[in-house]
Structures are given as structure tokens and as C-alpha cells.
Design an enzyme around this catalytic site. Structure first.
Site, PDB file in Angstrom:
ATOM      1  N   ASN A 168      42.072  50.747  25.887  1.00  0.00           N
ATOM      2  CA  ASN A 168      42.805  49.485  25.971  1.00  0.00           C
ATOM      3  C   ASN A 168      44.324  49.668  26.002  1.00  0.00           C
ATOM      4  OD1 ASN A 168      42.293  46.693  26.230  1.00  0.00           O
ATOM      5  ND2 ASN A 168      42.923  46.310  24.109  1.00  0.00           N
TER       6      ASN A 168
ATOM      7  N   HIS B 296      36.489  41.725  21.766  1.00  0.00           N
ATOM      8  CA  HIS B 296      36.870  42.680  20.721  1.00  0.00           C
ATOM      9  C   HIS B 296      36.548  42.137  19.336  1.00  0.00           C
ATOM     10  CE1 HIS B 296      39.347  45.552  23.127  1.00  0.00           C
ATOM     11  NE2 HIS B 296      39.417  44.503  23.933  1.00  0.00           N
TER      12      HIS B 296
ATOM     13  N   TYR C 164      51.259  46.887  26.269  1.00  0.00           N
ATOM     14  CA  TYR C 164      49.883  47.157  25.861  1.00  0.00           C
ATOM     15  C   TYR C 164      49.040  47.810  26.960  1.00  0.00           C
ATOM     16  CZ  TYR C 164      50.462  44.691  21.445  1.00  0.00           C
ATOM     17  OH  TYR C 164      50.866  44.321  20.190  1.00  0.00           O
TER      18      TYR C 164
ATOM     19  N   ARG D 251      41.810  44.447  30.316  1.00  0.00           N
ATOM     20  CA  ARG D 251      41.671  43.161  31.012  1.00  0.00           C
ATOM     21  C   ARG D 251      42.830  42.851  31.954  1.00  0.00           C
ATOM     22  NH1 ARG D 251      42.471  42.565  25.622  1.00  0.00           N
ATOM     23  NH2 ARG D 251      44.504  41.751  24.962  1.00  0.00           N
TER      24      ARG D 251
ATOM     25  N   GLU E 101      39.364  38.124  20.311  1.00  0.00           N
ATOM     26  CA  GLU E 101      39.415  38.998  19.130  1.00  0.00           C
ATOM     27  C   GLU E 101      38.819  38.244  17.955  1.00  0.00           C
ATOM     28  OE1 GLU E 101      40.223  42.671  17.720  1.00  0.00           O
ATOM     29  OE2 GLU E 101      41.536  42.130  19.399  1.00  0.00           O
TER      30      GLU E 101
END
Length: 347
Positions: free
Chosen positions: A100, A145, A193, A197, A207
Site C-alpha cells: 500500500n 482494510h 502514500y 487504490r 478502514e
């Protein structure tokens, strides 16, 4: 000869003024909420197992691969996909590196034999669902997640100008009300990040916690399942021509990552204070306790403004030197949107 009554004349003038004011207000509202046509969302993916020990998404994706009726919607393809199968098999976060965090141009463009497993997997995912940043990329990806932090069912937004996704989050939040559904905005000038996705035009992080790593809780899985359901319902309504007027949502914008106190050997010397533990999304003010040393010393927060910590004491972030992230509350407004497919059908 007829006479004009002064009172009637005055009444006509007042009525005329009122009508003019109402017209101006109507014109103003029409101008401020002019509809923005957005392309229909036809290709949707649901990712599970980006981290192999976050099991709610793993279980849901595997279930939907066997029986996908629950996630299918008219007019679009919905593809459940296990992103990191080797990590899932070992029930570990990753094999070589965090999947990720490697969807950046350098890793996606690397052409060598000896690369980490997750970098190679990122290239495969980018080939299937991308290329990232292109017109051919999938329209929408839900990336599922779990967190060990007490974050509830959180939606993660990557772009504060993504009207479609903000409208979707507004819809999901209303559908889940009165249950709290915070939105975390990870847009930041220096914190990058490069998420799994982010291959899609509209990336959505889901999340849900608290849930221990390598464990499935029924309540946590159900919360995640509902979020995905409402998200898909929104897409179907959008594709069918429903207009979504301007909306405003409150989000928690990431400001800074905070590390644990450490000694000269870079070892953690203080733990999350009991009064901070499990207080994700709650206000943190100057002087409030943050950490507690094993000698009993309290380390307090020092800051000029109220912040809202989250990912508090996340197990996976010890290696990333992150005790929690500081956020601030901001409001985001999305424009009035509708699917452009209607114009195409009537032209």
C-alpha cells in the site's frame, strides 16, 4: 375618468419588489448549484488482502469471488480482487514491503528482474486496473482494510477536489446515520502514500476497527460490508441519472505523524497514555496526556490548537515509527453532479 388608489399602487410596488427578490434568490441558487456532468462509473473493483493479516476484506472478497450477487449492480462491472495473495496465505501484512505504499512512478516503472514481491505485484495490479492516471484506469476502487485502532468505520479520501467521491461519502454517511462514519483526508504536500487504490480514477479507502491482526470479528466485517453496499448503491443511482445537489461533509485532514518517544538507541521508551488509548477522533488539547514512561512520567501534548488524533497505537505502524496521526477538522463541499450518460442518450 378613473382614479388610482395610492394604497394599491404601493401594494403593487411591494409585490413587484418581492417577486424581483425571489427571482434573484432563485437565480443565485441556480447559478451556485449548476450541474456538473460526470462520466458514468462502469468499472468498479473491490480490493481485499492488500495487507494479508487484515481479514475482514480478505473474507469478503473471497466470498464475493464465489458468490458475487450481493455486489452486482445494473449497468456496471464489479470485480472483487485479492491484491496480495502470498501475504494472505501467510497471514502477514506483507512479504517484502508494504504493497500500500509502492504505487508511485518509480516502482511502477521499474523494469528489472530482482525486485520485491510487492513491487512486482503492484505492477501487475497497475496493468490490470490501470494504468494509473490514464483514461483506461478503473473508475472506482474500494480498498478494504482493518486497523487495531478504535477508528470505527472510516472512509479515506485522497483528493479534496473529487466531487464524485465526496458525494458518495455524503451518501454513505447519511445511510449509516446515526452511526459515526468519519472521513480521513490524506491529501498532504509532503506525506505521500502511493496507495494500491490510487490506480483508480476515484480511490476509496475503507478502514474498519478495532480488530486484531489475523482475526475476524463479525461486527467489524458487517460494518465494512454495509459501507461497500451503500457505496455501490450510490454508484447505481448516479449511473441511472439521479442528480446529487451540492453537499458539505466534515473531514479530518491529516497534518502530521507523531512518533513514540525514543532513546539514543532508537528504542521506544514511552507508551500511549491510558487517557489517549482508544480515543480516536476525540479532541486533544494543550496539556492533555499523550505518553506514559515505564517510570510513570506523563508526557503531555503541547500545541496551539485542538487536534484530533487517529490511528492511535496502530500495531502495524510501530515499524513506521508512528504512534498516531494528528488531524484537524475541515469542511469540504462537492458540486451538484449528475451522470453525463443522460446527455449522450438524448443527443
Amino acid at each position: 375618468m378613473h382614479c388610482i388608489c395610492p394604497k394599491k399602487t404601493l401594494l403593487r410596488k411591494r409585490t413587484s419588489c418581492m417577486l424581483n427578490e425571489q427571482f434573484l434568490e432563485l437565480l443565485k441558487s441556480m447559478t451556485s448549484s449548476s450541474v456538473v456532468d460526470k462520466p458514468p462509473v462502469r468499472r468498479v473493483a473491490i480490493f481485499g488482502g492488500t495487507h494479508g493479516n487484515e481479514l475482514s476484506g480478505v473474507f469478503l472478497v473471497k466470498h464475493w469471488q464465489e458468490n458475487g450477487a450481493e455486489i452486482q449492480r445494473t449497468g456496471m462491472e464489479v470485480k472483487p480482487f485479492l491484491t496480495n495473495p502470498r501475504a494472505v496465505k501467510k497471514c502477514t501484512r506483507y512479504i517484502d514491503c508494504d504493497l500500500n505504499r509502492v504505487f508511485d512512478p518509480d516502482n511502477l516503472g521499474t523494469v528489472v528482474e530482482d525486485i520485491p514481491y510487492e513491487v512486482r505485484r503492484a505492477q501487475e495490479i497497475n496493468h490490470i486496473f490501470g494504468p494509473k492516471g490514464s483514461d483506461d484506469a478503473y473508475d472506482l476502487i474500494f480498498d478494504l482494510h482493518n486497523t487495531t485502532s478504535n477508528m470505527g468505520g472510516t472512509l479515506i479520501l485522497e483528493n479534496s477536489r473529487d466531487d464524485f467521491t465526496i458525494q458518495m461519502f455524503h451518501y454513505i454517511k447519511n445511510a449509516l446515520a446515526p452511526e459515526h462514519c468519519p472521513v480521513l483526508l490524506i491529501e498532504h504536500p509532503s506525506l505521500k502514500y502511493a496507495t494500491t487504490r490510487s490506480v483508480a480514477k476515484h480511490p476509496v479507502g475503507v478502514e474498519v476497527g478495532p480488530q486484531p491482526q489475523g482475526v475476524v470479528r463479525a461486527d467489524t466485517l458487517d460494518k465494512m460490508r454495509k459501507i461497500v453496499k451503500h457505496g455501490l448503491d450510490f454508484v447505481q443511482l448516479f449511473n441511472e441519472g439521479k442528480e446529487f445537489p451540492p453537499c458539505t461533509i466534515e473531514v479530518f485532514k491529516i497534518m502530521e505523524k507523531v512518533d513514540y518517544p525514543r532513546n539514543k538507541n532508537d528504542e521506544v521508551i514511552a507508551i500511549i497514555h491510558p487517557k489517549l488509548q482508544d480515543q480516536d477522533w476525540q479532541p486533544l488539547n494543550n496539556g492533555d496526556p499523550l505518553f506514559l514512561t515505564l517510570d510513570g512520567e506523563v508526557i503531555a501534548y503541547t500545541g496551539d490548537c485542538t487536534v484530533y488524533p487517529t490511528f492511535i497505537n496502530e500495531a502495524a505502524y510501530y515499524e513506521k515509527k508512528q504512534a498516531f496521526v494528528k488531524t484537524v477538522k475541515v469542511k469540504l463541499t462537492a458540486k451538484h453532479i449528475r451522470s453525463s450518460v443522460l446527455d449522450q442518450n438524448t443527443s
